[in-house]
Design an enzyme around this catalytic site. Structure first.
Site, short mmCIF file in Angstrom:
data_model
loop_
_atom_site.label_atom_id
_atom_site.label_comp_id
_atom_site.label_asym_id
_atom_site.label_seq_id
_atom_site.Cartn_x
_atom_site.Cartn_y
_atom_site.Cartn_z
N ASP A 105 0.87 -1.17 0.00
CA ASP A 105 0.00 0.00 0.00
C ASP A 105 0.91 1.23 0.00
OD1 ASP A 105 -2.05 1.80 0.05
OD2 ASP A 105 -3.16 0.81 1.65
C1 NOJ Z 1 -4.05 4.00 0.09
C2 NOJ Z 1 -5.19 3.03 0.12
O1 NOJ Z 1 -5.16 2.32 1.32
C3 NOJ Z 1 -5.19 2.07 -1.05
O2 NOJ Z 1 -6.34 1.28 -1.00
C4 NOJ Z 1 -5.10 2.84 -2.33
O3 NOJ Z 1 -5.20 2.00 -3.45
C5 NOJ Z 1 -3.78 3.59 -2.33
N1 NOJ Z 1 -3.76 4.53 -1.22
C6 NOJ Z 1 -3.53 4.35 -3.61
O4 NOJ Z 1 -4.37 5.44 -3.69
#
Ligand code: NOJ
Length: 761
Positions: free
Chosen positions: A270
């Site tokens: 993530d």
């Molecule tokens: C953080 C989020 O937790 C995740 O789900 C997302 O895809 C990414 N940021 C990218 O925006």
């Protein structure tokens, strides 16, 4: 644009069109893996053998840090490599449609609304719609589906889940993966594992302490389903799992995901969840996003010092290249462009269908709905029926609609056809407005967003009062809940009807009107239990949520209410139709193994066409130590008046099995199992049984950790070194956690902002 959206945006490097074309032409002859019929593994080996160390490193991390606001944007990017004909890879949010601040896209209903449809075929089309739009914007990877369970409805991302049950989540997410990948985009299922809250995320204090059996049976079960469906990629989450960061977790990534489940794609961190280099690589994380300190210079150092083997780096690279070859990315002429408008009537129709099929009629006193010719006037009440409508929740799953059909607009148009008058009140004169009409439709809202958990599941005092006043003035008051998920309903006995509309996307008002008027049967069934009070929640105590002690164990969702004998307000699986159904003729064939089938007859006994979701629950013998029942099958049927259909549930290896932590594998235990079928978890008129003759394992044990993989987290001094050597990323990583204390401003709902009917005069 919300700060979180902004925080994950990166700039696509300006297309050096001419240069790239030259390099590509020259490279063509040198890139025999492009357009080749050779097996994928052979093409990977061919390409790998030509890659230099820096080129391998470039492929395993993102190529742009956030806060570069110029130009078209995705959440993440891997740069192209013209020398080796490797195309650029764009990663785009998210699970409810194309996000990252893009416009010209379709705002689909939230995944929770989709889950309420209990319709796998629809989930596949939902995924296909997102993938077509993501590709239309030039991206290759869809950052979805979300497979985190709704452990507690206070979670900020509750609307983004597919509900509280692992079987329902797994089936719908697998179908979505099929839909996304059927359109040639790569699905990135997220987040593993036990990432169920926002509070202090990405900080050491956010540690999910989960026993192995619960992890395997509840939280990892949908992961296995998306792997079986062929998900190209998986995202590891912000949380620690049993003391070890999810993106550094050998048990999770290498032993279970890649070993036990046989996942051959790539694991992406993530955004700013990479907090180590060598440990993360050795634990099984393949791609760092969105920047590349840990997997760039730091990993180079690891390779040079021998802390990470070249074989492991080659494995990381191969895992990224594998789906790129499988999906034909090397041969593509290119997707669309970020400036293209990619929405259209076909996609709007999917949004409308999901909204209608997910809309869940919870109460219909005296059959007051559907509305008919006798309804001469309707008062639509509440700001959420106009300018404060919520089509989409906040954070990375946020999608900006071109415009949202508000409840007022949808109802007014439909009522006009029916010859009824419609008035609007913002809630300030709720009693007067309701009292002056035949029917009052009161719309209440609850905002929810990634980055911040909600402190409770209560509507605002203002909304509760508005409902109470309308109900006191008009016995035909219907409440529409524009909420992320379950909320308390202190006024339930006073109102005639309740519709859970969730976050229903851009076609909300039309879908609502067609359900209220019965043009569409309310198709939804609850994917999550509505408790009487927040105190009844499985993780009600603060040490559980947000404390991180998962000691409710297997008793997630309805399993908790069943085990603790708590009467919910509305049970999991509940939802009314405008017609009635009868269940009969249960037949069980088989010995409890994967060839076992359960069939039953469902008959529409009413006078209208309607839809029903037949549900199969299994009760294990007491010796298995399972909660009272588990959902193991469901089937949605649409039936004309008087019509019957036979529903059929096929059991699989796991349907009657449980995780045996001593044997480290799934086991089907000897004993008698009860199979119950009906229309909700608390309305199961049919029961049958099956006897399993002897206890037997039904899976291989979890493999041992690979050589060199870390057993726990890095020691403290290594962690300090990791933070110090990648200061910019460490700062962002800390910000992700700090933001969870304050929350973020909501993004805009639509390019053309929803209006209050009062403004229209
Ligand atoms: C953080 C989020 O937790 C995740 O789900 C997302 O895809 C990414 N940021 C990218 O925006």
């Amino acid at each position: 644009m919300s700060l979180i959206a902004a925080s994950v945006l990166v700039t696509v490097p300006a297309a050096h069109a001419a240069e790239t074309a030259d390099a590509a032409a020259e490279a063509d002859s040198q890139c025999p893996w492009v357009g080749s019929d050779a097996p994928v593994e052979q093409r990977i080996d061919q390409l790998l053998s030509r890659m230099r160390l820096d080129e391998k490193l470039d492929l395993v991390h993102g190529s742009a840090m956030p806060f570069q606001f110029v130009g078209p944007t995705y959440a993440g990017m891997i740069s192209e490599n013209p020398r080796l004909c490797i195309p650029q890879l764009g990663l785009s949010d998210g699970p409810a449609g194309v996000g990252n601040g893009h416009t010209g896209v379709t705002q689909l209903p939230s995944p929770m609304a989709l889950a309420a449809s209990w319709d796998a075929e629809l989930a596949s089309r939902y995924g296909a719609t997102i993938a077509r739009e993501a590709r239309g914007k030039g991206a290759d990877v869809v950052l979805g589906p979300t497979i985190d369970l709704l452990r507690d409805p206070r979670a900020g991302r509750s609307f983004e889940t597919l509900g509280e049950d692992p079987h329902l989540t797994g089936e719908l997410a697998a179908a979505q993966v099929g839909g996304i990948q059927g359109e040639g985009a790569l699905a990135q299922s997220k987040h593993i594992a036990a990432y169920n809250q926002e509070t202090l995320r990405n900080l050491p204090a956010n540690d999910s302490i989960v026993d192995e059996r619960t992890l395997q049976e509840v939280y990892l079960s949908p992961v296995r389903d998306v792997v079986d469906a062929g998900t190209a990629s998986v995202m590891c989450g912000y949380n620690r799992l049993n003391g070890v960061h999810a993106c550094n977790n050998t048990y999770l990534l290498s032993q279970v995901l890649k070993g036990q489940f046989g996942f051959d794609g790539f694991v992406t961190s993530d955004w700013f969840a990479t907090q180590a280099s060598h440990a993360a690589a050795n634990a099984g994380m393949d791609l760092q996003m969105p920047g590349g300190c840990h997997y760039g210079p730091r990993l180079r150092h690891g390779i040079n010092s021998g802390a990470v083997t070249t074989a492991r780096l080659d494995d990381m690279v191969s895992r990224i290249l594998r789906p790129m070859f499988r999906f034909g990315l090397f041969e593509r002429d290119g997707n669309g462009s970020p400036d293209d408008a990619v929405t259209g009537p076909e996609h709007a129709a999917v949004a409308r269908e999901v909204a209608e099929k997910g809309m869940t009629l919870l109460k219909n006193g005296d059959g007051m709905l559907p509305l008919g010719g006798e309804t001469g006037s309707i008062a639509v009440i509440g700001e959420a029926a106009g300018e404060r409508v919520i089509g989409s929740g906040g954070g990375s799953p946020h999608v900006i609609a071109p415009e949202i059909v508000t409840p007022f607009e949808g109802i007014a148009e439909r009522a006009r056809e029916a010859g009824a008058e419609v008035s609007f009140d913002d809630g300030s004169q709720a009693g007067e407005a309701a009292g002056a009409a035949d029917v009052a439709v009161v719309v209440a809202r609850q905002w929810s967003t990634e980055s911040k958990d909600n402190k409770d599941i209560r509507l605002s005092e203002k909304d509760n009062e508005m409902i109470a006043k309308a109900a006191a003035a008009n016995e035909n008051t219907v409440v529409v809940l524009n909420t992320a998920g379950p909320v308390e309903m202190p006024w339930l006995d006073e109102v005639a009807g309740v519709v859970a509309a969730w976050y229903p996307g851009q076609e909300y008002g039309d879908a609502l009107a067609s359900v209220l008027y019965g043009d569409a049967d309310p198709g939804g069934r609850l994917p999550a239990t509505f408790p009487v009070s927040q105190a009844d929640l499985p993780a009600a105590s603060p040490d559980r949520f947000p404390g991180g002690a998962y000691d409710e164990g297997l008793a997630v969702g309805y399993r908790w209410y069943d085990r603790e004998d708590i009467e919910p307000l509305f049970p999991f699986g509940h939802g009314l139709s405008y017609t009635t159904f009868e269940y009969s003729g249960l037949e069980v064939r088989g010995d409890g193994g994967p060839d076992t089938t359960v069939t039953a007859r469902v008959t529409n006994t009413g006078s209208r066409a309607g839809s029903e979701v037949a549900q199969l629950y299994v009760t294990h013998p007491e010796s298995a130590g399972e909660p009272p029942k588990r959902l193991e099958g469901f089937q949605r049927v649409e039936l004309e008046p008087g019509e019957s259909a036979r529903v059929r549930f096929a059991l699989d290896e796991r349907s009657l099995a449980h995780w045996d932590a001593d044997a480290d594998r799934w086991v089907r235990g000897e004993g008698d199992y009860t199979l119950s079928v009906g229309g909700s978890s608390r309305d199961l008129p049919l029961t049958g049984d099956v006897a399993v003759a002897e206890t037997a394992p039904v899976s291989e044990p979890t493999p041992a950790p690979p050589p060199g993989a870390p057993e726990g987290d890095d020691p403290a001094w290594t962690k300090i070194g990791n933070v110090a050597r990648c200061p910019a990323e460490s700062l962002y990583a800390g910000m992700i956690g700090a933001i969870s204390l304050f929350g973020l401003p909501p993004g805009e709902q639509a390019t053309r902002p929803p209006r209050s009917p009062a403004d229209d005069g």
